[in-house]
Each structure stands twice: as structure tokens, then as C-alpha cells.
Design an enzyme around this catalytic site. Sequence first.
Site, PDB file in Angstrom:
ATOM      1  N   HIS A 116     -84.041  67.258  51.606  1.00  0.00           N
ATOM      2  CA  HIS A 116     -84.161  65.831  52.606  1.00  0.00           C
ATOM      3  C   HIS A 116     -83.609  64.987  51.498  1.00  0.00           C
ATOM      4  O   HIS A 116     -84.397  64.420  50.637  1.00  0.00           O
ATOM      5  CB  HIS A 116     -85.564  65.460  53.031  1.00  0.00           C
ATOM      6  CG  HIS A 116     -85.609  66.713  54.144  1.00  0.00           C
ATOM      7  ND1 HIS A 116     -85.355  66.534  55.666  1.00  0.00           N
ATOM      8  CD2 HIS A 116     -86.575  67.862  54.010  1.00  0.00           C
ATOM      9  CE1 HIS A 116     -85.838  67.699  56.255  1.00  0.00           C
ATOM     10  NE2 HIS A 116     -86.506  68.321  55.494  1.00  0.00           N
ATOM     11  N   PHE A 117     -82.242  64.491  51.633  1.00  0.00           N
ATOM     12  CA  PHE A 117     -82.039  63.318  50.346  1.00  0.00           C
ATOM     13  C   PHE A 117     -82.001  62.044  51.542  1.00  0.00           C
ATOM     14  O   PHE A 117     -81.587  61.143  50.963  1.00  0.00           O
ATOM     15  CB  PHE A 117     -80.815  63.701  50.074  1.00  0.00           C
ATOM     16  CG  PHE A 117     -80.534  64.763  49.102  1.00  0.00           C
ATOM     17  CD1 PHE A 117     -81.666  65.039  48.486  1.00  0.00           C
ATOM     18  CD2 PHE A 117     -79.305  64.968  48.487  1.00  0.00           C
ATOM     19  CE1 PHE A 117     -81.405  66.196  47.545  1.00  0.00           C
ATOM     20  CE2 PHE A 117     -79.199  65.883  47.441  1.00  0.00           C
ATOM     21  CZ  PHE A 117     -80.279  66.413  46.994  1.00  0.00           C
ATOM     22  N   ASP A 138     -87.828  72.478  50.601  1.00  0.00           N
ATOM     23  CA  ASP A 138     -88.211  71.414  51.452  1.00  0.00           C
ATOM     24  C   ASP A 138     -88.476  70.344  50.822  1.00  0.00           C
ATOM     25  O   ASP A 138     -89.442  69.487  51.123  1.00  0.00           O
ATOM     26  CB  ASP A 138     -89.333  71.997  52.402  1.00  0.00           C
ATOM     27  CG  ASP A 138     -89.653  71.155  53.687  1.00  0.00           C
ATOM     28  OD1 ASP A 138     -88.574  70.272  54.086  1.00  0.00           O
ATOM     29  OD2 ASP A 138     -90.617  71.245  54.429  1.00  0.00           O
TER      30      ASP A 138
END
Length: 431
Positions: A68-69, A311
Site C-alpha cells: 500500500h503506497f 502487506d
Amino acid sequence: MSVFIKNGHLVDVEAERDGLFDLLINDEGKVEKVGEKGSLDSFVKENADIIDATGQYVLPGFIDLHVHFREPGGEYKETVKTGSMAAARGGYTTVVTMPNTKPVMDTVEHLNLQLEAIKKDAVINVLPSGTVTMGQEGKVLSDMEGMKKAGIVAISEDGKSVMDPEILRKGLIEAARLGLPFFDHCEDADLVHGGVMNAGEKANELGMPGITNEVEDSIAKRDIEIAEEVGATIHLCHCSTRDTVKFVKAAKEKGFPVSAEVCPHHFTLTDEDIIEDDANFKMNPPLRSRADVEALKDGLKSGIMGMISTDHAPHSKEEKEKSIKNAPFGIVGLETAFALTVTELLGEYLDMKSLVERMSLTPAKLLKNGKGTLKEGSVADLVVADINEEYVIDSDKFLSKGKNTPFNGKKVRGKVLYTLCNGKVVFKEEK
């Protein structure tokens, strides 16, 4: 500029190489020659950048299917630039971003916001995924076809499950038609009941509402069955329970090409490690029991659970300073995954060939991108690492904006010294 890596212990499962080899990388970022130690000296150009990997491993660059950026919409937590820099420090040369940004990746218009940031700022290969449904509301399918043409490599509703089985079925059918893998977040929203950590004695001790294994297990079983019915490629994300391992094993034994990933925090920690109200131990799915952890480790050893993903989920310091009850789910993982894998699994559960498979080759095969190898002619995405160097994890040194990790202060071994992406050094450990 060409690069010459000499004296390293190369492990390349695809090319069936495991020993002392030299690599010559050309100006185009491709592996030009691989030869036994000392055999390529005459081919090295005078201006070549030389890396002496004596006593170190040379491995295909790691591939993380689950990060998740936060960009667009959550840049205060992470950006494509900071996230990709953190990935490079962790030895990752390719990552797949999850689509639950703000706005979510459900149309080409929204996707282009992320693609522009990737083109401008990414220091490694950053590949986006798209949502299953519009707005992740679970009602109407997203523009999967348009997004595939624009550049997505997978479909996922990550952050939640598609609860309506008929919508799920339609999404799986569309993903199969387009040749996109379906990355599945397994969580029955009707069974969560406000849970914030694993249901059990520790949750009771801390006064926290618990999340049972059934929350994951019920959806994992359902989604594997539906995917098998429609012939879709399904990949189970961040698996945390022993029964999920059993479901994946049973499906594989029937010949169904399901795949599954395990995160380092899920094979390293249990809920017993949460000794106080510390939200750096809060992630979804939560840390489970010792029996679950052992099942995950055995699954990785056997290959039933074929991949290790992080994650990686950065949050601000202020968000994670709240109680477990109120803080967001998620921890960062890109800069600790390799060391945790070496420390926790290498030897008893994985050898170096298996580590390369779990962290590089098998994810590459799912993406069908030709990576995960350093054979002649391949793109020079690689890692030089010392598996024996011991150090203490210091979150203050993370390149990620997120410092939210339960591993701060943990002694580990296994350090990435160089990461090369497309033949260029994108990370070098400063001594």
C-alpha cells in the site's frame, strides 16, 4: 554504465545455478554474461561499475505482490517515491500496489493518477492493481478491461472482501476473461463484530474485542470454491490461519491453480507477543495463535503457501499512537521482510533456493513478467545480500514514511547491501 558483480554466491532457481558466479550487466540493464568465478574478467569494460560480492549472496530481485503506497489520497502516510525507496532498501525490485487509495483504482481516470506518480517517482518497478467493484462498494463491477489496457496487473478488493457471492462470481469471470489474477482479501464482514485482534486469552486479558479464525476461513473456503467453478486464477492474500493452509492444500491436490501468500509478521509473531495496548501490533488479519503460526511455516516449507508478501501498510505516528481499539490496521514491512525471513525461516524451513522461490520466482510466474531469474538476456533486477550480518531493526532509519512496526529493536540477521533494478543501483547500504 555496465556493472560487473564478482565473487558472489549466485542462487538462480530458474537457471539452475547455485554457486560462485560472476555477472556482467550491459549498458541496457540486461544480464549479458554469467560465468564461473573469475571467468569473465576479460569481458569487463574499463569504466564498468564493479561490485565485489565476496562472502555474499546474489539473488534475483524480490517481488512483493501486496503493498500500500497510499498515493493518491494518503500521501502523508506514504508516496510512490518513499514507498519505492523503502522497497529498494528491502531488496524489492517489483511491487504490486493495492487499489484502496483515495480515490480507489476503479476507473482509468483514477488509475492515471497513480500511473503518473509511478512514471515520475518510482525507483523500482511499481505495478498497480484495480478494484473488483466501483468504489469498493461490492455492487457494480469496475472497469477492469479499461484498466488492464492502461496497465493494471491484477484485480483486488483488498481492504475488504466482495461479500455478495454473485458479484464475486461475476468479478472472477471477468478477471479470467481478461487474464488477470484475482488477489483475494478473505474477511467475512458479518463476523468481525468490531474485532481488533485475534480472539483468545490475550484479547480477553487486554480487554479487546476479538477476531475469530472463522472471519478468514469462511471466505477463503467460499472464494476458492467459486474460483474453481468459473476457472479463475485466485491468489489468497495475507493468509493467517491453519485452516486456510488446509483449504489451499486441498485445492492444489485437486489440480486447481490457487496460490497463497504469507506475511513475515504472521510467521514470526503470535498474539501472545502483544504484551500491552500497542497499535504497532494491530494488523488485518491479526496475529494468530502458535498453532496457526506453525501451520503457516509448514505451509511455506512444503510450498503449499508459495509466496512471501509484506502487506506493507504505512500509517502516521499520530494514528498509531492511539489505542488498539481506535488505531488503523496495518504495519510496514518492506524494509524488514528479508531479514525476518532469513532469521525465522532460513535453515529449518527454507533453504536459499526456496527463499528465492517464495520471494521472487513464484510471484514472477503469477505475474508472468519473466522476472525472478538472472539468466543471460534477462533484465538485471537483483539483490546482493549478506545473510550472516546481524543488526537491530531501527524504525527511525526506515526510508518509508511509515515507522509503524512491531519489530523495532528486534535483533535479526540478513542485510540487503545492494539492490539493482533494470541494471541500475537503486539502493546501496552505507557502511
